[in-house]
Design an enzyme around this catalytic site. Structure first.
Site, PDB file in Angstrom:
ATOM      1  N   ASP A  36       0.643 -41.125  30.109  1.00 57.53           N
ATOM      2  CA  ASP A  36       2.002 -41.050  30.642  1.00 57.53           C
ATOM      3  C   ASP A  36       2.519 -42.488  30.482  1.00 57.53           C
ATOM      4  OD1 ASP A  36       3.761 -38.982  32.330  1.00 57.53           O
ATOM      5  OD2 ASP A  36       4.106 -40.934  33.220  1.00 57.53           O
ATOM      6  N   LYS A  90      -1.710 -34.899  38.317  1.00 58.13           N
ATOM      7  CA  LYS A  90      -1.180 -36.190  37.863  1.00 58.13           C
ATOM      8  C   LYS A  90      -2.003 -37.281  38.521  1.00 58.13           C
ATOM      9  CE  LYS A  90       2.121 -37.487  35.125  1.00 58.13           C
ATOM     10  NZ  LYS A  90       2.771 -36.720  34.039  1.00 58.13           N
ATOM     11  N   GLY A 142       9.525 -46.283  24.203  1.00 59.71           N
ATOM     12  CA  GLY A 142       8.074 -46.046  24.130  1.00 59.71           C
ATOM     13  C   GLY A 142       7.750 -44.870  23.228  1.00 59.71           C
ATOM     14  N   ASN A 143       6.590 -44.334  23.458  1.00 69.50           N
ATOM     15  CA  ASN A 143       6.080 -43.246  22.623  1.00 69.50           C
ATOM     16  C   ASN A 143       7.010 -42.021  22.586  1.00 69.50           C
ATOM     17  OD1 ASN A 143       4.342 -40.549  23.322  1.00 69.50           O
ATOM     18  ND2 ASN A 143       3.604 -41.588  21.494  1.00 69.50           N
TER      19      ASN A 143
HETATM   20  N1  GLU Z   1       2.278 -37.111  30.823  1.00 67.69           N
HETATM   21  C1  GLU Z   1       2.708 -36.020  30.000  1.00 67.69           C
HETATM   22  C2  GLU Z   1       3.559 -35.077  30.815  1.00 67.69           C
HETATM   23  O1  GLU Z   1       4.289 -35.540  31.666  1.00 67.69           O
HETATM   24  C3  GLU Z   1       1.562 -35.357  29.264  1.00 67.69           C
HETATM   25  C4  GLU Z   1       0.470 -34.804  30.114  1.00 67.69           C
HETATM   26  C5  GLU Z   1      -0.727 -34.269  29.330  1.00 67.69           C
HETATM   27  O2  GLU Z   1      -0.720 -34.317  28.106  1.00 67.69           O
HETATM   28  O3  GLU Z   1      -1.653 -33.814  29.999  1.00 67.69           O
HETATM   29  O4  GLU Z   1       3.604 -33.902  30.627  1.00 67.69           O
END
Ligand code: GLU
Length: 444
Positions: free
Chosen positions: A164, A124, A237-238
């Site tokens: 994210d 992350k 949001g998305n």
């Molecule tokens: N941010 C999203 C998650 O929490 C997607 C992460 C990604 O697609 O790598 O899983």
């Protein structure tokens, strides 16, 4: 090993990282039985090795705003664990971003990615940059400066960031443009790209769609139908958008969405052009949901969360710890049947305890929202093969993956009385895969 003892050690080492400690505590408390059934885990110190990230990059991001003033933000990338595949996970741009939040997200991502059945490790990253009120060119300059620092640590088979909170298609485009220029390569180094340069169909919808495929499975397993059910959603949001789209398509009625300013209650149901409007609202970058009420004649309840309405299903789609013990009690009193987190760690531990003690179906984010990163994995596959699949092909794979995750949760989470503890199921299934991979690869 007494995992409690390990937890105390982690707490002593990182006393100020409350979100990270919360995520670790949840996993360690649910895997204890299976951990102790495998003395080889203990011998290889799997739990001790798993709770610390492989490495953390912290960097300064300097950029110039539209008034010509120089701005300084902090950037991070946490590469948590790559035992089953390249580091994979989103970037969050939000003023609340700090190492604790990114470590919790990175830790969760290990198990989530393991659950997807695809070969992806956990990571992350992000920044305390606040996209609210920023112009397009400010966002572009920030993203470029961010990537100038990050690019040397990532790569299509090393670490693949994505979006994210605060990072969507626009930001991924700017980040990708700078990566391509610096690395002199066109590869799938980021996912969530636009279709024109390697993005995947269904990726924007995938987190919400996957969340609804999972929720439908939960209900069906309990002998219920999603059709005709009332749903409270948070966020706009998305993720909330994709969830509302699929929920209405499945015949459910979505009555709420929310923002930092309060929530919308639309008794006629949020559907059709009202769902499209969510994207428009988000694109203004003001981070307020109230204009929806004026436009569609719905109620706006300032400063409140949507968990006080009567709903059969609650879908947190905003951020961590957005549903607390009191909210859980309100939902239960109002007859909620199923709570499925499409946000990461949307419920506090006290709220989860309420749901589990009252035998309410509760799905944790790492299982319910895994469709987003799973479809990122499918984007990586298409990039590596230099092809693109149709929307139907991607959607069919996403449905299969969500089904498999649900089956794994039931396998490891079913209690003697028949209640399915999805939190335990998801943690144990994800952990076992990672632990076995760690054992097989030796002490590295
Ligand atoms: N941010 C999203 C998650 O929490 C997607 C992460 C990604 O697609 O790598 O899983």
């Amino acid at each position: 090993m007494n995992l409690n003892k390990l937890m105390l050690q982690v707490e002593a080492k990182h006393p100020n990282e409350k979100e990270y400690l919360q995520a670790v505590r949840e996993v360690l408390s649910t895997i204890e039985d299976v951990y102790n059934e495998h003395p080889e885990f203990e011998k290889a110190k799997i739990a001790e090795r798993l709770v610390e990230p492989d490495r953390i990059f912290t960097f300064k991001v300097v950029w110039t705003d539209d008034r010509g003033e120089v701005q300084t933000n902090l950037g991070y990338r946490i590469q948590f664990n790559n035992i089953i595949g390249p580091y994979k996970g989103g970037l969050r741009f939000h003023p609340s971003v700090n190492p604790s939040i990114l470590k919790f997200l990175g830790f969760e991502q290990i198990f989530k990615n393991a659950l997807t059945t695809l070969p992806m490790g956990g990571a992350k990253g992000g920044s305390d940059f606040d996209p609210k009120g920023k112009s397009d060119s400010e966002v572009m300059r920030f993203c470029q400066a961010f990537m100038m620092e990050l690019w040397r640590y990532i790569g299509p088979d090393t670490d693949v960031p994505a979006g994210d909170i605060g990072v969507g298609g626009r930001e991924i485009g700017y980040l990708y443009g700078m990566y391509r220029k610096l690395a002199r390569e066109n590869t799938g180094v980021l996912t969530g790209k636009n279709l024109e340069f390697g993005g995947s169909l269904i990726r924007p919808e995938a987190t919400g769609f996957g969340g609804l495929y999972f929720t439908k499975q939960m209900l069906e397993t309990a002998g219920m139908d999603i059709k005709g059910k009332t749903i409270a959603i948070s966020g706009f949001g998305n993720v909330a958008w994709g969830a509302a789209l699929k929920a209405t398509e499945m015949g459910a009625k979505v009555v709420t969405i929310s923002g930092p300013d309060g929530y919308i209650y639309d008794e006629n149901g949020i559907e059709g052009e009202k769902i499209d409007y969510m994207l428009e609202l988000r694109a203004t970058c003001n981070d307020i949901v109230s204009p929806y009420a004026e436009k569609f004649g719905a109620k706006f309840i300032a400063g409140k969360k949507p968990w006080e309405v009567k709903a059969d299903i609650a879908l947190p789609c905003a951020t961590q710890n957005e549903l607390n013990e009191n909210d859980a009690k309100l939902l239960i009193a109002n007859g909620v049947k199923c709570v499925a987190e499409i946000s990461n760690m949307g419920c506090t531990p006290e709220a989860i305890e309420q749901f589990i003690n009252n035998k309410i179906m509760y799905g944790p984010g790492k299982a319910v929202n895994a469709g987003g990163v799973a479809t990122s994995g499918l984007e990586m596959t298409q990039n590596a093969m230099h092809i693109s699949w149709t929307a139907e092909e991607v959607d069919a794979k996403l449905q299969q993956i969500m089904n498999d995750i649900h089956t794994a949760c039931v396998k490891y989470g079913k209690q003697p009385d028949g209640y399915i503890n999805y939190m335990k199921g998801a943690n144990v299934a994800g952990f076992l895969k990672v632990a076995k991979a760690m054992l097989a690869q030796g002490i590295v």
